[in-house]
Enzyme design. Structure first.
Site: not given
Length: 237
Positions: A111, A211, A213
């Site tokens: 990001c 993202h 994660e």
């Protein structure tokens, strides 16, 4: 196991009886590294001169998501919707990225990390994406991740790691505008937004706008660690 340095936030935070400045990182980042087979090491903002030594001790680096990159770094006035400045992170993470690229250390920007990679190469950012695309699908609700489809560009590193369209977690209101020199767009959203960039010819220098994660797919970080392992192999005589 590979040591993966991850950059962090620098924020005022509260826990227990404390209310003070802290370095923070969402738990999804070290969890993703662990699940991919690595060990996470936090790299909080520091002086730029320390970046080379810090990166030199890592097998790979992740530049994490976070606040908007300061528009002064790409020669634009501040848009009314651009977030508060984060000069410590801008300076530190630029130095970390430069050190990783100069040393050939595998690096993944997430990001904000992707956007900073673009700015480091002389590119610019669109400071409020809905002005361009006419919708809020990339960050539909404050504080809540959305989802949308991205399509990797055939022939790129990203396409080898993630072949075919992917549905990814998303939360960003800024995006690449002018692509930086020496970078290649590696994925797009259905509305044309650049969703990944990479350095062609590098062992692993990739940024993604989404993202990972916040998902359960470890392939990006597994590929990062594979590149780190390949880099660590030294020829024997």
């Amino acid at each position: 196991m590979a040591l993966v340095g991850i950059t962090t936030y620098l924020e005022r935070a509260r826990w227990g009886v404390w209310d003070t400045e802290a370095v923070l990182l969402p738990a999804g980042y070290p969890r993703l590294v662990r699940e991919a087979g690595g060990v996470a090491v936090l790299l909080p903002p520091d002086v730029a001169e320390a970046a080379g030594e810090a990166v030199g001790r890592m097998d790979a680096v992740i530049v994490a998501g976070g606040p908007d990159v300061g528009p002064e770094h790409y020669g634009q006035p501040r848009h009314p919707r651009t977030g508060p400045p984060a000069p410590e992170r801008d300076t530190w993470e630029t130095a970390v990225l430069r050190a990783a690229l100069d040393s050939g250390t595998p690096v993944l920007g997430i990001c904000r990390g992707m956007q900073l990679l673009n700015v480091l190469h002389g590119g610019t950012l669109l400071q409020h994406l809905p002005d361009r695309v006419g919708h809020d699908a990339h960050a539909p609700t404050p504080g809540v991740f959305g989802e949308h489809r991205v399509t990797p560009v055939p022939g790129t590193l990203l396409a080898r790691v993630l072949p075919g369209p992917q549905t990814v977690p998303t939360y960003h209101h800024q995006a690449v505008d002018r692509l930086g020199a020496g970078l290649e767009a590696a994925a797009h959203a259905d509305d044309g937004t650049v969703e990944a960039v990479e350095v062609p010819g590098a062992r692993f220098a990739l940024g993604v706008q989404w993202h990972p994660e916040n998902a359960t797919d470890p392939r990006l970080v597994e590929a990062l660690l594979a590149a780190a392992a390949d880099r660590s192999v030294r020829p024997t005589n």
